[in-house]
Write a protein that holds these residues in place. Structure first.
Motif, short mmCIF file in Angstrom:
data_model
loop_
_atom_site.label_atom_id
_atom_site.label_comp_id
_atom_site.label_asym_id
_atom_site.label_seq_id
_atom_site.Cartn_x
_atom_site.Cartn_y
_atom_site.Cartn_z
N TRP A 152 0.86 -1.18 0.00
CA TRP A 152 0.00 0.00 0.00
C TRP A 152 0.90 1.22 0.00
O TRP A 152 1.68 1.44 0.92
N THR A 161 -1.84 2.27 5.81
CA THR A 161 -3.06 2.65 5.10
C THR A 161 -3.76 3.82 5.77
O THR A 161 -4.27 4.71 5.09
N ILE A 177 -3.95 -2.45 4.37
CA ILE A 177 -3.85 -3.24 3.15
C ILE A 177 -2.45 -3.87 3.15
O ILE A 177 -1.44 -3.16 3.10
N ALA A 180 -2.05 -5.11 -1.97
CA ALA A 180 -3.09 -4.64 -2.89
C ALA A 180 -3.11 -5.46 -4.16
O ALA A 180 -4.16 -5.60 -4.79
N ASP A 181 -1.97 -6.01 -4.51
CA ASP A 181 -1.92 -6.84 -5.71
C ASP A 181 -0.78 -7.83 -5.56
O ASP A 181 0.28 -7.53 -5.00
N TYR A 203 -4.79 -10.87 -3.19
CA TYR A 203 -5.00 -9.66 -2.38
C TYR A 203 -4.96 -10.05 -0.91
O TYR A 203 -5.29 -11.19 -0.54
N GLU A 205 -5.43 -8.18 3.35
CA GLU A 205 -5.57 -7.05 4.27
C GLU A 205 -5.79 -7.57 5.68
O GLU A 205 -5.92 -8.78 5.92
N TRP A 218 -17.10 -1.73 1.53
CA TRP A 218 -15.79 -2.11 0.99
C TRP A 218 -15.95 -2.53 -0.46
O TRP A 218 -16.95 -3.15 -0.83
N GLN A 220 -13.29 -4.07 -3.66
CA GLN A 220 -11.93 -4.50 -4.01
C GLN A 220 -11.96 -5.25 -5.33
O GLN A 220 -12.87 -6.03 -5.59
N ASN A 222 -8.90 -6.73 -8.46
CA ASN A 222 -7.61 -6.70 -9.16
C ASN A 222 -7.57 -7.75 -10.27
O ASN A 222 -6.53 -8.32 -10.57
N VAL A 233 -8.73 -0.74 -4.25
CA VAL A 233 -9.31 -0.94 -2.92
C VAL A 233 -10.01 0.35 -2.53
O VAL A 233 -9.44 1.44 -2.65
N GLY A 235 -12.97 1.84 0.54
CA GLY A 235 -13.77 1.49 1.71
C GLY A 235 -14.11 2.71 2.53
O GLY A 235 -13.51 3.79 2.38
#
Length: 363
Positions: A152, A161, A177, A180-181, A203, A205, A218, A220, A222, A233, A235
């Motif tokens: 993140w 985050t 997070i 994230a990817d 992913y 978190e 939320w 999300q 990817n 992401v 939220g």
């Protein structure tokens, strides 16, 4: 057995309890972790949720669970009564819980775990593995390796985050997070079928604290069609800030080697979310605008377990088959649309409440 070397070190990766000012032993506490892998060729996803509550033990709410959300928004879970067999490390992402067989807790090589553990899980920044049995006797098993791509923050420089104040006992609960990817390779056995995958978008978190959000949403995704490397992401929720509550929201988006972040207090965000079915977030900075929309049929999704002040309860609703669209524009200089993409594998959630109709946040 010693843990393998960390692949990605993100702020707040480590276990937060007990953490003196952050999480003294004499109050309610929970910590939860979320792992997701998207199988675009199958048109399905899996999410794995782990939680521990009141880890000092001895309280009616002491215990944990492992929960899996799978194809067609199917759900399975196993409760772990008590905290025996749970372990986690304070300096990095590594945790596990096993109660069958009982014994010393700690990390096992994946081959040893598969051979010795009948009910439990273990997870790090490079591995997610487990085996659980639900109340019907159905067994779900999984083991896959992870290669984080983004945490993140700017690529290669993960940050907290929720900002630097997340290190102080100000916000409850905390949210980070972790990945994230990323890319996943391995297998999942679910309802009589074995899914195998390589290079699947992943992913991760976590959240933690001694207080619980009263309402949240939320989004999300990817696994955008034709756009590998795009990761979203978003939220928002009502969180505790010292002795009051406030509504906040944020959006983070990776695309083409850059990270675009929109957070309350720095940029303008407007969110409109229904109790179920529609999510819309618009965020503006001096240089960029992002619009995020999510939709799912009224009958979609399923109720999931989450920690609450009264122990684990079914207080949120999720889907891994939401329609999510992201549009990112540059607002300065050579104005242009930088990204406009969608995915049918969006993760969508609403939780807490009760919701009094449509929820609007402007911050």
């Amino acid at each position: 057995m010693p843990l393998p070397a960390a692949v990605l070190t993100t702020p707040h990766s480590g276990y937060h309890w007990p953490g003196s000012l952050l999480s003294p032993r004499n109050r309610r506490f929970f910590e939860g972790w979320y792992y997701r892998v998207s199988l675009a060729e199958e048109g399905e996803s899996f999410a794995f949720m782990y939680a521990i509550e009141d880890p000092a033990g001895g309280a009616p709410t002491s215990g944990g669970f492992a929960q899996v959300l799978g194809p067609e928004d199917g759900r399975t879970y196993q409760l772990f009564g008590g905290v025996e067999g749970f372990w986690a490390t304070p300096d990095r992402l590594a945790l596990g819980h096993r109660q069958d067989p009982p014994g010393p807790a700690g990390y096992l090589e994946p081959e040893d775990f598969e051979a010795k553990v009948r009910r439990g899980y273990q997870a790090t920044d490079s591995l997610n593995q487990g085996c659980i049995e639900d109340e019907t006797g159905e067994i779900t098993r999984w083991c896959y390796r992870l290669r984080p791509v983004h945490g993140w923050g700017a690529p290669g420089r993960p940050v907290a985050t929720m900002g630097w104040l997340s290190y102080l006992p100000v916000f409850e609960p905390g949210w980070q997070i972790l990945m994230a990817d990323g890319l996943a390779e391995g297998w999942i056995e679910w309802r009589g079928r074995r899914y195998t995958f390589t290079g699947a978008p992943a992913y991760g978190e976590k959240n933690w604290g001694g207080a619980f959000p009263t309402q949240w949403f939320w989004v999300q995704a990817n696994a955008f069609e034709g756009s590998p490397g795009a990761a979203l992401v978003a939220g928002g929720g009502r969180r505790g800030v010292l002795w009051w509550e406030e509504s906040v929201a944020m959006v983070g988006f990776y695309w083409a080697g850059r990270f675009y972040r929109f957070t309350a207090g720095q940029e303008k965000l407007t969110c409109t979310v229904t109790p179920w079915g529609h999510w819309h977030i618009e965020a503006l900075s001096e240089r960029h605008r992002i619009e995020v929309s999510g939709t799912v049929a009224p009958e979609g999704g399923i109720e999931l377990l989450a920690p609450t002040a009264n122990g684990s309860r079914f207080v949120c609703r999720d889907t891994l088959k939401g329609e999510v669209r992201v549009r990112l524009e540059r607002r300065w200089g050579d104005r242009a649309v930088l990204f406009d993409g969608r995915t049918p594998l969006g993760g969508l959630e609403t939780g807490g409440g009760p919701w009094d109709g449509e929820w609007r946040i402007s911050c």
